[in-house]
Motif scaffolding. Structure first.
Motif, PDB file in Angstrom:
ATOM      1  N   LEU A 123      -3.339   7.552  48.555  1.00 13.92           N
ATOM      2  CA  LEU A 123      -2.540   6.667  49.948  1.00 13.92           C
ATOM      3  C   LEU A 123      -2.772   7.533  51.199  1.00 13.92           C
ATOM      4  O   LEU A 123      -2.148   8.643  51.228  1.00 13.92           O
ATOM      5  CB  LEU A 123      -1.269   6.082  49.605  1.00 13.92           C
ATOM      6  N   LEU A 165     -11.230   5.744  54.496  1.00 11.46           N
ATOM      7  CA  LEU A 165     -10.996   4.527  53.419  1.00 11.46           C
ATOM      8  C   LEU A 165     -12.329   3.922  53.000  1.00 11.46           C
ATOM      9  O   LEU A 165     -12.608   3.385  52.152  1.00 11.46           O
ATOM     10  CB  LEU A 165     -10.163   3.330  54.120  1.00 11.46           C
ATOM     11  N   ASP A 168     -14.380   5.729  50.476  1.00 11.39           N
ATOM     12  CA  ASP A 168     -13.744   5.784  49.180  1.00 11.39           C
ATOM     13  C   ASP A 168     -12.944   6.978  48.966  1.00 11.39           C
ATOM     14  O   ASP A 168     -12.710   7.229  47.852  1.00 11.39           O
ATOM     15  CB  ASP A 168     -14.844   5.457  48.277  1.00 11.39           C
ATOM     16  N   TYR A 170      -9.755   7.037  49.981  1.00  8.64           N
ATOM     17  CA  TYR A 170      -8.413   6.590  50.022  1.00  8.64           C
ATOM     18  C   TYR A 170      -8.406   5.089  49.204  1.00  8.64           C
ATOM     19  O   TYR A 170      -9.455   4.371  49.570  1.00  8.64           O
ATOM     20  CB  TYR A 170      -7.891   6.319  51.348  1.00  8.64           C
ATOM     21  N   ASP A 171      -7.557   4.598  48.599  1.00  7.68           N
ATOM     22  CA  ASP A 171      -7.509   3.382  47.914  1.00  7.68           C
ATOM     23  C   ASP A 171      -6.849   2.370  49.125  1.00  7.68           C
ATOM     24  O   ASP A 171      -7.446   1.279  49.140  1.00  7.68           O
ATOM     25  CB  ASP A 171      -6.681   3.131  46.829  1.00  7.68           C
ATOM     26  N   LEU A 172      -5.753   2.800  49.451  1.00  4.92           N
ATOM     27  CA  LEU A 172      -4.876   2.170  50.664  1.00  4.92           C
ATOM     28  C   LEU A 172      -4.662   3.002  51.965  1.00  4.92           C
ATOM     29  O   LEU A 172      -4.332   4.203  51.778  1.00  4.92           O
ATOM     30  CB  LEU A 172      -3.869   1.507  50.066  1.00  4.92           C
ATOM     31  N   VAL A 184     -12.782  -4.443  56.617  1.00  8.73           N
ATOM     32  CA  VAL A 184     -11.464  -3.807  56.306  1.00  8.73           C
ATOM     33  C   VAL A 184     -10.463  -4.775  56.442  1.00  8.73           C
ATOM     34  O   VAL A 184     -10.523  -5.735  57.483  1.00  8.73           O
ATOM     35  CB  VAL A 184     -11.042  -2.576  57.036  1.00  8.73           C
ATOM     36  N   SER A 298      -7.188  -2.180  53.272  1.00 12.03           N
ATOM     37  CA  SER A 298      -7.963  -2.003  52.070  1.00 12.03           C
ATOM     38  C   SER A 298      -9.358  -2.674  52.456  1.00 12.03           C
ATOM     39  O   SER A 298      -9.600  -3.427  53.399  1.00 12.03           O
ATOM     40  CB  SER A 298      -7.264  -2.666  50.970  1.00 12.03           C
ATOM     41  N   ARG A 302     -14.379  -4.171  48.009  1.00 11.82           N
ATOM     42  CA  ARG A 302     -14.163  -3.226  46.958  1.00 11.82           C
ATOM     43  C   ARG A 302     -13.114  -3.522  46.070  1.00 11.82           C
ATOM     44  O   ARG A 302     -11.936  -3.980  46.418  1.00 11.82           O
ATOM     45  CB  ARG A 302     -13.758  -1.663  47.644  1.00 11.82           C
ATOM     46  N   LEU A 304     -10.121  -3.259  43.923  1.00 13.46           N
ATOM     47  CA  LEU A 304      -8.905  -2.364  44.225  1.00 13.46           C
ATOM     48  C   LEU A 304      -8.360  -1.882  42.455  1.00 13.46           C
ATOM     49  O   LEU A 304      -8.756  -2.667  41.631  1.00 13.46           O
ATOM     50  CB  LEU A 304      -7.452  -2.913  44.659  1.00 13.46           C
TER      51      LEU A 304
END
Length: 307
Positions: A123, A165, A168, A170-172, A184, A298, A302, A304
């Protein structure tokens, strides 16, 4: 040219010639053949290997024959009712074992990655919501007791967070919105009012509210370029036809409050609990759009993590 489907698992492309003989075979070695080879090497028996693999003995035999044909060697030789590895087979088995072990480790890692238990969530967030993040994580973890989810948290500017982000890392991320980022997705999660920070002895310190026209002529401590608050402040001043006097920049809201406290200038930021501990004046900005939204961002294209 015929297509031969063996037990609906392996598709082999072969060249059929007269008298049903095989003149040549295209390069076709695949993963299932390696599993078949390893199982036969372990059991040393075609029927037992076929039973373990849940395929017919003829399909297993055909698969091994094609593999030997492609590599131009023999892996097995008969020994009574059993088969044993040839010298070539023993050499090849070492590499097959190694390759399949690595693939199975990879499958296990993916399984862990795509389950709730022992998972990891990366995060990113802007400094303005640092006070908000611990409570959100605590509430989230209460919803999934016993899942042992690990959070990794990092701060940055909106531009930095969105770049990571997209890379890749960060996930969120919790950040400002960027309309130019078509891939995004931005979900509004926090709305905050904008306030002006002033040194305690500032000439405007006694005001109950301030407008942009009241403050633009004073030295400003601004957020660094690339941050959401910097972009928002520039848009506000530009719409009003005003140009602030920027004398200093900082990325962190707390640092900006410290600089204002030290009389380096005034600042425009989102109201937050952390700034109230400083010896400064915090006055609301009385403009129609004097608010800021923070978004949960996010990637649209992609998947999650399940968590």
């Amino acid at each position: 040219m015929n297509l031969l489907l063996i037990d609906k698992l392996d598709l082999y492309i072969i060249i059929k010639v007269q008298n049903a003989s095989w003149e040549g075979v295209l390069p076709i070695m695949n993963l299932m053949q390696l599993y078949y080879f390893r199982t036969l090497a372990k059991t040393e028996h075609y029927s037992r290997a076929a039973e373990e693999l849940n395929i017919s003995q003829s399909a297993l035999s055909q698969s091994i024959n094609l593999l030997e044909c492609e590599l131009q060697t023999y892996f097995f030789e008969k020994q009574g009712r059993n088969v044993v590895l040839t010298k070539s087979g023993k050499i090849f088995l070492k590499y097959v074992d190694s390759a399949l072990s690595i693939l199975e480790e990879g499958k296990e890692e993916l399984r862990k990655l795509n389950t709730l238990e022992n998972s990891k969530i990366s995060l990113g967030f802007i400094s303005g919501v640092g006070h908000f993040v611990p409570g959100v994580i605590s509430c989230f973890l209460k919803e999934l007791p016993g899942c042992n989810i690990l959070f990794t948290c990092s701060e940055g500017t909106t531009d930095e967070l969105i770049k990571k982000l997209k890379d890749d890392k960060y996930d969120l991320v919790m950040c400002s919105k960027r309309d130019s980022e078509q891939y995004v997705e931005f979900l509004p999660i926090i709305e905050g009012r904008l306030v002006v920070l002033l040194p305690e002895n500032h000439v405007l310190a006694g005001k109950k509210e301030l407008r942009l026209k009241d403050i633009y002529n004073f030295p400003f401590v601004m957020h660094t370029t690339g941050s959401g608050m910097r972009t928002l402040a520039e848009e506000f001043f530009s719409k009003a036809g005003l140009k602030p006097q920027i004398v200093m920049e900082a990325q962190d809201d707390v640092m900006i409050a410290k600089l204002v406290e030290s009389d380096h200038g005034i600042a425009l930021i989102t109201d937050m609990p952390e700034i109230k501990k400083f010896k400064i004046k915090i006055i609301p900005l009385a403009e129609p759009e004097a608010r800021r939204f923070i978004y949960l961002a996010s990637m649209k294209n992609r998947c999650l993590h399940p968590a």
